[in-house]
Design an enzyme around this catalytic site. Structure first.
Site, short mmCIF file in Angstrom:
data_model
loop_
_atom_site.label_atom_id
_atom_site.label_comp_id
_atom_site.label_asym_id
_atom_site.label_seq_id
_atom_site.Cartn_x
_atom_site.Cartn_y
_atom_site.Cartn_z
N ARG A 170 -65.92 -69.30 17.04
CA ARG A 170 -66.40 -68.18 17.87
C ARG A 170 -66.96 -67.03 17.03
NH1 ARG A 170 -65.97 -68.94 22.87
NH2 ARG A 170 -66.11 -66.75 23.48
N LEU A 171 -67.41 -67.36 15.83
CA LEU A 171 -68.05 -66.37 14.96
C LEU A 171 -69.56 -66.42 15.19
CD1 LEU A 171 -65.98 -66.99 11.70
CD2 LEU A 171 -65.61 -65.25 13.48
#
Length: 191
Positions: A170-171
Site C-alpha cells: 500500500r505504498l
C-alpha cells in the site's frame, strides 16, 4: 515524463490494450446548485490538451448539474493495470461541429435512441421507451438521423490531473499535475 497529456496517452493506450471492457469508461462527478454530489459512469469520446469530452442528453440530471455548477471531476480506474487517473476542472459545451461529427459516427440505433430517450426522467414502463424508439425509426426511415438539438458534448478542461499507481504494501505513488501559467507544475505524492 512532465507532460500530463502525454502520460495520459501512454496509460490510456495500455488500458485499451489490456482492459476487457470499455477502457474509456470514466466516473463523472458533478454537484447541483445546492452542492449535493452525484456520480455516474460515462464514456470518454475525445481528449487532448483542451480537455476531456463526453456526450449526453443536455436535458438530463447531469446537464442540469453542469449548468448550475460548471465544474466536474473525472475518474478512470483500470483495475487490471492497478492504476487510476483523477481529473478536475471547469466544464464547457463542446462545439456544435464537434457534437455533429461525433453523433454522425454513432451507429444508427444509438442515434435513434438519443431521440427516443428522456434521459433521467421517469417513464411509465419500458414499452413506452421502445414505442418511442420505433416511432423515431419510422420518422427517420430512409434518411440520415440528425443530431437532436438537446444532445451534445461537454468538455472538462483540467486544472489538476492525478496519476495513481498501486504499489506493494500500500505504498502507492501519486503524480499530481496542477495547471499554472504557461504549463504544468508537478508534484510526487506518497500515501
Amino acid at each position: 515524463m512532465t507532460d500530463p497529456f502525454a502520460l495520459f496517452d501512454q496509460w490510456f493506450a495500455e488500458a485499451k490494450a489490456s482492459e476487457p471492457n470499455d477502457p474509456n469508461a470514466m466516473a463523472l462527478a458533478t454537484a447541483d446548485a445546492a452542492g449535493r454530489p452525484s456520480v455516474r459512469m460515462v464514456l470518454l469520446k475525445g481528449h487532448g490538451p483542451d480537455g476531456f469530452v463526453f456526450y449526453t442528453n443536455r436535458e438530463g440530471r447531469k446537464a442540469a448539474d453542469l449548468t448550475a455548477n460548471p465544474n466536474a471531476a473525472l475518474l478512470f480506474h483500470w483495475k487490471s493495470l492497478r492504476r487510476q487517473i483523477r481529473i478536475e476542472g471547469p466544464v464547457t459545451l463542446a462545439t456544435d461541429a464537434e457534437s455533429d461529427a461525433y453523433f454522425a459516427s454513432r451507429g444508427r440505433d444509438s442515434q435513434l435512441g438519443a431521440w427516443a430517450s428522456d434521459q433521467s426522467r421517469p417513464l411509465a414502463d419500458r414499452e413506452t421507451f421502445e414505442a418511442r424508439f420505433a416511432e423515431m425509426s419510422d420518422r427517420f426511415e430512409g434518411q440520415d438521423v440528425p443530431r437532436p438539438p438537446f444532445w451534445g458534448g461537454y468538455r472538462v478542461t483540467p486544472v489538476s490531473i492525478e496519476f495513481w499507481q498501486d504499489r506493494a504494501h500500500r505504498l502507492h505513488e501519486r503524480r499530481v499535475f496542477t495547471a499554472v501559467e504557461g504549463g504544468w507544475s508537478e508534484g510526487l505524492l506518497f500515501p
